[in-house]
Write a protein that holds these residues in place. Structure first.
Motif, PDB file in Angstrom:
ATOM      1  N   THR A  66      29.120  45.518  62.316  1.00  0.00           N
ATOM      2  CA  THR A  66      27.831  45.451  61.628  1.00  0.00           C
ATOM      3  C   THR A  66      27.871  46.292  60.367  1.00  0.00           C
ATOM      4  OG1 THR A  66      26.965  47.294  62.951  1.00  0.00           O
ATOM      5  CG2 THR A  66      26.568  45.056  63.771  1.00  0.00           C
ATOM      6  N   THR A  67      26.937  46.024  59.469  1.00  0.00           N
ATOM      7  CA  THR A  67      26.960  46.694  58.174  1.00  0.00           C
ATOM      8  C   THR A  67      25.553  46.746  57.598  1.00  0.00           C
ATOM      9  OG1 THR A  67      28.065  46.709  56.018  1.00  0.00           O
ATOM     10  CG2 THR A  67      27.354  44.574  56.859  1.00  0.00           C
ATOM     11  N   ASN A  68      25.453  47.239  56.388  1.00  0.00           N
ATOM     12  CA  ASN A  68      24.171  47.310  55.691  1.00  0.00           C
ATOM     13  C   ASN A  68      24.460  47.335  54.193  1.00  0.00           C
ATOM     14  OD1 ASN A  68      21.411  47.581  55.125  1.00  0.00           O
ATOM     15  ND2 ASN A  68      21.113  49.107  56.732  1.00  0.00           N
ATOM     16  N   PHE A  69      23.402  47.374  53.391  1.00  0.00           N
ATOM     17  CA  PHE A  69      23.581  47.494  51.943  1.00  0.00           C
ATOM     18  C   PHE A  69      24.068  48.890  51.597  1.00  0.00           C
ATOM     19  CE2 PHE A  69      20.324  44.096  52.200  1.00  0.00           C
ATOM     20  CZ  PHE A  69      20.999  43.114  51.495  1.00  0.00           C
ATOM     21  N   GLY A 123      13.603  34.866  60.196  1.00  0.00           N
ATOM     22  CA  GLY A 123      12.699  35.787  59.519  1.00  0.00           C
ATOM     23  C   GLY A 123      13.360  36.934  58.794  1.00  0.00           C
ATOM     24  N   ASP A 124      14.604  37.244  59.163  1.00  0.00           N
ATOM     25  CA  ASP A 124      15.298  38.369  58.525  1.00  0.00           C
ATOM     26  C   ASP A 124      16.806  38.149  58.645  1.00  0.00           C
ATOM     27  OD1 ASP A 124      15.692  40.751  57.204  1.00  0.00           O
ATOM     28  OD2 ASP A 124      15.064  42.035  58.859  1.00  0.00           O
ATOM     29  N   PHE A 125      17.244  36.949  58.237  1.00  0.00           N
ATOM     30  CA  PHE A 125      18.664  36.605  58.339  1.00  0.00           C
ATOM     31  C   PHE A 125      19.411  37.249  57.172  1.00  0.00           C
ATOM     32  CE2 PHE A 125      22.490  34.012  58.122  1.00  0.00           C
ATOM     33  CZ  PHE A 125      22.796  33.810  59.454  1.00  0.00           C
ATOM     34  N   ALA A 126      19.626  38.545  57.300  1.00  0.00           N
ATOM     35  CA  ALA A 126      20.209  39.364  56.247  1.00  0.00           C
ATOM     36  C   ALA A 126      21.537  39.952  56.711  1.00  0.00           C
ATOM     37  CB  ALA A 126      19.241  40.490  55.872  1.00  0.00           C
ATOM     38  N   PRO A 127      22.353  40.489  55.803  1.00  0.00           N
ATOM     39  CA  PRO A 127      23.659  41.035  56.197  1.00  0.00           C
ATOM     40  C   PRO A 127      23.593  42.104  57.275  1.00  0.00           C
ATOM     41  CG  PRO A 127      23.583  40.731  53.821  1.00  0.00           C
ATOM     42  CD  PRO A 127      22.198  40.445  54.326  1.00  0.00           C
ATOM     43  N   TYR A 128      22.489  42.847  57.359  1.00  0.00           N
ATOM     44  CA  TYR A 128      22.397  43.909  58.360  1.00  0.00           C
ATOM     45  C   TYR A 128      22.017  43.380  59.752  1.00  0.00           C
ATOM     46  CZ  TYR A 128      17.706  43.426  56.364  1.00  0.00           C
ATOM     47  OH  TYR A 128      16.523  42.920  55.866  1.00  0.00           O
ATOM     48  N   ASN A 129      21.753  42.089  59.867  1.00  0.00           N
ATOM     49  CA  ASN A 129      21.385  41.514  61.164  1.00  0.00           C
ATOM     50  C   ASN A 129      22.404  40.509  61.682  1.00  0.00           C
ATOM     51  OD1 ASN A 129      19.043  42.914  61.813  1.00  0.00           O
ATOM     52  ND2 ASN A 129      17.740  41.530  60.647  1.00  0.00           N
ATOM     53  N   VAL A 130      23.643  40.601  61.198  1.00  0.00           N
ATOM     54  CA  VAL A 130      24.698  39.716  61.691  1.00  0.00           C
ATOM     55  C   VAL A 130      25.887  40.537  62.168  1.00  0.00           C
ATOM     56  CG1 VAL A 130      23.992  37.871  60.122  1.00  0.00           C
ATOM     57  CG2 VAL A 130      25.860  39.413  59.453  1.00  0.00           C
ATOM     58  N   ALA A 131      26.725  39.884  62.982  1.00  0.00           N
ATOM     59  CA  ALA A 131      27.954  40.493  63.482  1.00  0.00           C
ATOM     60  C   ALA A 131      29.144  39.787  62.870  1.00  0.00           C
ATOM     61  CB  ALA A 131      28.006  40.401  65.005  1.00  0.00           C
ATOM     62  N   LEU A 132      30.135  40.567  62.472  1.00  0.00           N
ATOM     63  CA  LEU A 132      31.325  40.052  61.796  1.00  0.00           C
ATOM     64  C   LEU A 132      32.557  40.146  62.685  1.00  0.00           C
ATOM     65  CD1 LEU A 132      30.962  41.756  58.311  1.00  0.00           C
ATOM     66  CD2 LEU A 132      31.135  39.300  58.627  1.00  0.00           C
ATOM     67  N   ASN A 133      33.422  39.153  62.556  1.00  0.00           N
ATOM     68  CA  ASN A 133      34.781  39.226  63.082  1.00  0.00           C
ATOM     69  C   ASN A 133      35.687  39.004  61.880  1.00  0.00           C
ATOM     70  OD1 ASN A 133      37.213  39.110  64.377  1.00  0.00           O
ATOM     71  ND2 ASN A 133      36.734  37.343  65.646  1.00  0.00           N
ATOM     72  N   GLY A 134      36.188  40.106  61.309  1.00  0.00           N
ATOM     73  CA  GLY A 134      36.900  39.999  60.038  1.00  0.00           C
ATOM     74  C   GLY A 134      35.933  39.517  58.975  1.00  0.00           C
ATOM     75  N   PRO A 135      36.316  38.495  58.194  1.00  0.00           N
ATOM     76  CA  PRO A 135      35.436  37.994  57.138  1.00  0.00           C
ATOM     77  C   PRO A 135      34.505  36.873  57.610  1.00  0.00           C
ATOM     78  CG  PRO A 135      37.571  36.975  56.911  1.00  0.00           C
ATOM     79  CD  PRO A 135      37.669  37.896  58.103  1.00  0.00           C
ATOM     80  N   SER A 136      34.381  36.668  58.922  1.00  0.00           N
ATOM     81  CA  SER A 136      33.550  35.579  59.438  1.00  0.00           C
ATOM     82  C   SER A 136      32.323  36.130  60.157  1.00  0.00           C
ATOM     83  CB  SER A 136      34.349  34.703  60.412  1.00  0.00           C
ATOM     84  OG  SER A 136      35.419  34.070  59.745  1.00  0.00           O
TER      85      SER A 136
END
Length: 260
Positions: A66-69, A123-136
């Motif tokens: 996970t990440t954020n701005f 409602g908030d499909f932003a980079p901080y609300n997703v999970a990554l596996n590498g670049p996916s």
């Protein structure tokens, strides 16, 4: 238990493969949505395990980074952007059958229903609300802001945060040209039609303004988290972004429909 970051004014904990989050009045509707997603085979969202005796909702843990701005590392790559758009499309397609089979407008959601009702917006499909596996992008979580609405309403906020069309130094990424190309890539990966691309900036502006209005309403009702947001000037960054989008609306629209 491990405390997780990113809670909306209250602690969120992970216990093995489960997540405990404070439930809200909208949580039963969200769990109806999550159960539906599981039934139709959408596996990138948390699974619902109901509620405990302490007023917490119990969800499966969505694995991944996970990440954020500001956007740095894998989350900033084009592959992540495209996979996010494809995941949003898959989610919309999965949620649309709930709209067809249930009276979702009578359920209690955090955010108001937006006509036409086509899907259940995240409602908030932003980079901080997703999970990554590498670049996916392989998972999405935090469905508190889910609500019935149109695809473009949800896409607008997603594009705004993934381009991102942000002006604050803590959130900014690249210049306008880079942001426009990222926005176009998102639209391409979602397979968004030309007509909706032409109105996307207008919908983005309306969506951000709706967020600012919601912040003020919540603050006026005594919500401590939103009171702090207003006092810290968070809403001013959104207003600056609105002005930025309006100033560049025609240029953005031309880029979004180029070669489509």
């Amino acid at each position: 238990m491990e405390e997780l970051s990113g809670g909306r004014g209250a602690a969120i904990y992970r216990k093995e493969d489960k997540v405990l989050r404070p439930a809200g009045p909208w949580s039963p509707a969200v769990h109806t949505l999550l159960n539906h997603l599981e039934r139709v085979g959408f596996s990138a969202a948390p699974k619902s395990f109901g509620f405990d005796e302490n007023g917490n909702e119990i969800l499966s843990f969505v694995p991944g980074e996970t990440t954020n701005f500001p956007l740095e590392g894998d989350i900033a790559l084009s592959d992540a952007l495209a996979s996010a758009a494809q995941l949003l499309r898959a989610y919309h397609d999965a949620s649309s059958s709930l709209v067809e089979t249930a009276d979702v407008s009578t359920m209690r959601w955090m955010l108001p229903t937006i006509e036409p009702i086509e899907v259940i917006c995240h409602g908030d499909f932003a980079p901080y609300n997703v999970a990554l596996n590498g670049p996916s992008v392989v998972g999405v979580f935090d469905f508190d802001t889910a609500h019935p609405g149109s695809r473009i309403w949800d896409i607008a906020y997603a594009v705004y945060t993934w381009a991102p069309f942000k002006t604050h130094s803590d959130d900014a990424f690249g210049d306008l040209q880079i942001q426009m190309q990222r926005a176009k890539l998102f639209c391409d990966a979602y397979s968004l039609g030309v007509e909706l691309r032409l109105c996307l900036v207008e919908v983005m502006v309306n969506r951000i303004q709706a967020l600012v209005d919601f912040m003020h309403t919540q603050a006026n009702q005594g919500n401590q988290a939103f009171l702090e947001n207003i006092n810290d000037g968070h809403h001013l960054a959104y207003l600056s972004d609105i002005a930025y989008l309006k100033e560049n609306e025609n240029t953005i629209a031309k880029t979004l429909v180029a070669d489509v």
